[in-house]
Write an enzyme that holds these catalytic residues in place. Sequence first.
Site, PDB file in Angstrom:
ATOM      1  N   ILE A 206       0.812  -1.219   0.000  1.00  0.00           N
ATOM      2  CA  ILE A 206       0.000   0.000   0.000  1.00  0.00           C
ATOM      3  C   ILE A 206       0.841   1.262   0.000  1.00  0.00           C
ATOM      4  O   ILE A 206       0.327   2.354  -0.175  1.00  0.00           O
ATOM      5  CB  ILE A 206      -1.005   0.038   1.181  1.00  0.00           C
ATOM      6  CG1 ILE A 206      -0.295  -0.289   2.498  1.00  0.00           C
ATOM      7  CG2 ILE A 206      -2.175  -0.883   0.936  1.00  0.00           C
ATOM      8  CD1 ILE A 206      -1.203  -0.225   3.715  1.00  0.00           C
ATOM      9  N   GLY A 207       2.104   1.141   0.196  1.00  0.00           N
ATOM     10  CA  GLY A 207       2.919   2.353   0.171  1.00  0.00           C
ATOM     11  C   GLY A 207       4.396   2.042   0.293  1.00  0.00           C
ATOM     12  O   GLY A 207       4.783   0.930   0.668  1.00  0.00           O
ATOM     13  N   PHE A 211      12.089   4.026   4.498  1.00  0.00           N
ATOM     14  CA  PHE A 211      12.709   2.887   5.175  1.00  0.00           C
ATOM     15  C   PHE A 211      12.234   1.537   4.678  1.00  0.00           C
ATOM     16  O   PHE A 211      12.706   0.515   5.119  1.00  0.00           O
ATOM     17  CB  PHE A 211      12.480   2.994   6.685  1.00  0.00           C
ATOM     18  CG  PHE A 211      13.070   4.243   7.252  1.00  0.00           C
ATOM     19  CD1 PHE A 211      14.420   4.500   7.096  1.00  0.00           C
ATOM     20  CD2 PHE A 211      12.283   5.164   7.906  1.00  0.00           C
ATOM     21  CE1 PHE A 211      14.983   5.658   7.594  1.00  0.00           C
ATOM     22  CE2 PHE A 211      12.837   6.330   8.417  1.00  0.00           C
ATOM     23  CZ  PHE A 211      14.185   6.580   8.261  1.00  0.00           C
ATOM     24  N   VAL A 214       5.120  -0.669   2.916  1.00  0.00           N
ATOM     25  CA  VAL A 214       4.000  -0.917   3.820  1.00  0.00           C
ATOM     26  C   VAL A 214       3.002  -1.824   3.093  1.00  0.00           C
ATOM     27  O   VAL A 214       2.648  -1.573   1.942  1.00  0.00           O
ATOM     28  CB  VAL A 214       3.326   0.406   4.243  1.00  0.00           C
ATOM     29  CG1 VAL A 214       2.187   0.130   5.216  1.00  0.00           C
ATOM     30  CG2 VAL A 214       4.344   1.334   4.896  1.00  0.00           C
ATOM     31  N   LYS A 227       4.755  -2.818   8.112  1.00  0.00           N
ATOM     32  CA  LYS A 227       5.835  -2.021   7.536  1.00  0.00           C
ATOM     33  C   LYS A 227       7.067  -2.921   7.517  1.00  0.00           C
ATOM     34  O   LYS A 227       7.481  -3.423   8.563  1.00  0.00           O
ATOM     35  CB  LYS A 227       6.063  -0.791   8.422  1.00  0.00           C
ATOM     36  CG  LYS A 227       6.982   0.242   7.842  1.00  0.00           C
ATOM     37  CD  LYS A 227       6.774   1.546   8.593  1.00  0.00           C
ATOM     38  CE  LYS A 227       7.783   2.600   8.259  1.00  0.00           C
ATOM     39  NZ  LYS A 227       7.527   3.840   8.997  1.00  0.00           N
ATOM     40  N   ASP A 328       9.236  14.220  13.013  1.00  0.00           N
ATOM     41  CA  ASP A 328       8.991  14.064  11.568  1.00  0.00           C
ATOM     42  C   ASP A 328       7.493  14.164  11.286  1.00  0.00           C
ATOM     43  O   ASP A 328       6.938  13.392  10.502  1.00  0.00           O
ATOM     44  CB  ASP A 328       9.538  12.719  11.080  1.00  0.00           C
ATOM     45  CG  ASP A 328       9.637  12.663   9.547  1.00  0.00           C
ATOM     46  OD1 ASP A 328       9.635  13.733   8.903  1.00  0.00           O
ATOM     47  OD2 ASP A 328       9.706  11.540   9.001  1.00  0.00           O
TER      48      ASP A 328
HETATM   49  N1  LIG Z   1      -1.119   1.772   9.266  1.00  0.00           N
HETATM   50  C1  LIG Z   1      -1.343   2.105   7.998  1.00  0.00           C
HETATM   51  N2  LIG Z   1      -2.551   1.925   7.462  1.00  0.00           N
HETATM   52  C2  LIG Z   1      -2.784   2.257   6.183  1.00  0.00           C
HETATM   53  N3  LIG Z   1      -1.880   2.789   5.359  1.00  0.00           N
HETATM   54  C3  LIG Z   1      -0.645   3.007   5.833  1.00  0.00           C
HETATM   55  C4  LIG Z   1      -0.308   2.671   7.171  1.00  0.00           C
HETATM   56  N4  LIG Z   1       0.989   3.003   7.366  1.00  0.00           N
HETATM   57  C5  LIG Z   1       1.417   3.516   6.208  1.00  0.00           C
HETATM   58  N5  LIG Z   1       0.462   3.520   5.270  1.00  0.00           N
HETATM   59  C6  LIG Z   1       0.584   3.973   3.888  1.00  0.00           C
HETATM   60  O1  LIG Z   1       1.876   3.656   3.430  1.00  0.00           O
HETATM   61  C7  LIG Z   1       2.522   4.823   2.970  1.00  0.00           C
HETATM   62  C8  LIG Z   1       4.000   4.700   3.230  1.00  0.00           C
HETATM   63  O2  LIG Z   1       4.254   4.878   4.583  1.00  0.00           O
HETATM   64  P1  LIG Z   1       5.701   5.188   5.117  1.00  0.00           P
HETATM   65  O3  LIG Z   1       5.561   5.692   6.486  1.00  0.00           O
HETATM   66  O4  LIG Z   1       6.571   4.014   4.883  1.00  0.00           O
HETATM   67  O5  LIG Z   1       6.243   6.291   4.149  1.00  0.00           O
HETATM   68  P2  LIG Z   1       5.848   7.821   4.054  1.00  0.00           P
HETATM   69  O6  LIG Z   1       5.252   8.269   5.342  1.00  0.00           O
HETATM   70  O7  LIG Z   1       5.012   8.009   2.846  1.00  0.00           O
HETATM   71  O8  LIG Z   1       7.225   8.492   3.851  1.00  0.00           O
HETATM   72  P3  LIG Z   1       8.389   8.626   4.926  1.00  0.00           P
HETATM   73  O9  LIG Z   1       9.312   7.513   4.637  1.00  0.00           O
HETATM   74  O10 LIG Z   1       8.948   9.957   4.658  1.00  0.00           O
HETATM   75  O11 LIG Z   1       7.779   8.507   6.300  1.00  0.00           O
HETATM   76  C9  LIG Z   1       1.848   5.964   3.700  1.00  0.00           C
HETATM   77  O12 LIG Z   1       1.954   7.149   2.986  1.00  0.00           O
HETATM   78  C10 LIG Z   1       0.410   5.468   3.769  1.00  0.00           C
HETATM   79  O13 LIG Z   1      -0.252   5.764   2.571  1.00  0.00           O
HETATM   80 MG   LIG Z   2       5.944   7.811   6.964  1.00  0.00          MG
END
Ligand SMILES: Nc1ncnc2c1ncn2[C@@H]1O[C@H](COP(=O)(O)OP(=O)(O)OP(=O)(O)O)[C@@H](O)[C@H]1O
Ligand SMILES: [Mg+2]
Length: 498
Positions: A206-207, A211, A214, A227, A328
């Site tokens: 989903i993302g 690091f 997700v 994650k 952050d």
């Molecule tokens: N618990 C969750 N439930 C649903 N979607 C999530 C969840 N955690 C993260 N995501 C999705 O996954 C994406 C990636 O999350 P991640 O924290 O790895 O990166 P980011 O926040 O986009 O960037 P950064 O690395 O700068 O924090 C998020 O933008 C969100 O869309």
């Molecule tokens: Mg993030």
Amino acid sequence: MALIPIAVTLLALLGSAAVGDALRCNCTNCKSDPECETDGACMASIYYEKGKEEHVRMCIKRNDLVPPGQPFYCLSAEGLMNTHCCYQDYCNSIDLKVPVPRTAGDWTETGSSWGPVELVAVIAGPVFLLCVLLMVGVFLFQYHQRAYSHRQRLEVEDPSCDHLYLAKDKTLQDLIYDMSTSGSGSGLPLFVQRTVARTIVLQEIIGKGRFGEVWRGKWRGGDVAVKIFSSREERSWFREAEIYQTIMLRHENILGFIAADNKDNGTWTQLWLVSDYHEHGSLFDYLNRYSVSIESMIKLALSAASGLAHLHMEILGTQGKPGIAHRDLKSKNILVKKNGTCAIADLGLAVRHESITDTIDIAPNQRVGTKRYMAPEVLDETINMKHFDSFKCADIYALGLVYWEIARRCNAGGIHDEYQLPYYDLVPSDPSIEEMRKVVCDQKLRPSIPNWWQSYESLRVMGKIMRECWYANGAARLTALRIKKTLSQLSVEEDVKM
Ligand SMILES: Nc1ncnc2c1ncn2[C@@H]1O[C@H](COP(=O)(O)OP(=O)(O)OP(=O)(O)O)[C@@H](O)[C@H]1O
Ligand SMILES: [Mg+2]
């Protein structure tokens, strides 16, 4: 093998110098005389060189006849040289024979007495030994690995521990409820975390973040977010899991942590962080997709402030919690729950305050986080890192930017702006620290607050809060608790049901 003639020549020289008693011998190496005299023995020797027989005859001095009975000079080297000592005049005139090698070239071409069988044995022997050692090594390694994973499985699957927590009909909600009522206050026991993590079935990605990835996963029919950190990011994984397990951190507006697991598949380590899944995704995703009503805006803003106030707050006592600064905060690190409230996520860069010693639990480096959201004192490195409150003030600045992102999407009287990141009009995408510093510190610019916001009480209040979050002087900014109170009041006035 060239040593043999040299040795023999040396012997000859020695022999020729030894003239004393009456024993006379033939001499092949004496310069002018074909004979020599000695008080010791006559010696005859034959050896092969370049396929040709070479005869040596000479005198040996008595002093050189050591050790007695088996003098070195009189010894034959089997297969190389045949030597004979005798003690009568000219007795060394006999013709000796040397055992002829299998082929004449054997000694000369290869310079070795080894036949093909010996050669094969000499080469194959060590290779074979090496293979055996290697196989033993591989076996021991695999045995160790198997024993390790077996041990881990035992730890994880030991029903004597699990059944208390993981009865078949229990959902995640039940588990979390059990945990919060058992008074542990800092998360599920580690073996339960591992069992849960290892029985999750990943569904879809989903993302992707800095690091890792997700994923949405399934556990006992419910959704979870996983994650997955690469093994290179072990420190971030560990830190984030550590922070989430801070005692008493659980709060409805902070992402619900479920489990951390380091799964070793033999080749590499997969680092998992399991949390509640929120189908709306991040606030950034949500605002890009939808505009929000005044009520939704207040809900999002108030819940985010509640989460941050809880994070920042220090609770004293044995069941208390340390103050935590996020470092952050941004719309991508806030998730939107089904009920339209926020959950603050991504605590990997957070720092905790130990108030007894007034210290911060890790050595904080100056500029972490996302450049676009960095407070002016972080950008120009004037932040006082010894003072924990400085980090909270920097969070508040970022919260103000998040409020600006939300308020722009607020649909009041049919008007709303399209989604934009803070400073979208002043810096390029992925700005450098320098580009941000110029805008935020030198030019002292901030995102613009439209005049029409003044016509709506909620937007007016939001605008005012933002300005008070953006002061250049961190200490002058509002606190999360103050913002929470102001928005709570607003929610009552606007009749917002939380
Ligand atoms: N618990 C969750 N439930 C649903 N979607 C999530 C969840 N955690 C993260 N995501 C999705 O996954 C994406 C990636 O999350 P991640 O924290 O790895 O990166 P980011 O926040 O986009 O960037 P950064 O690395 O700068 O924090 C998020 O933008 C969100 O869309
Ligand atoms: Mg993030």
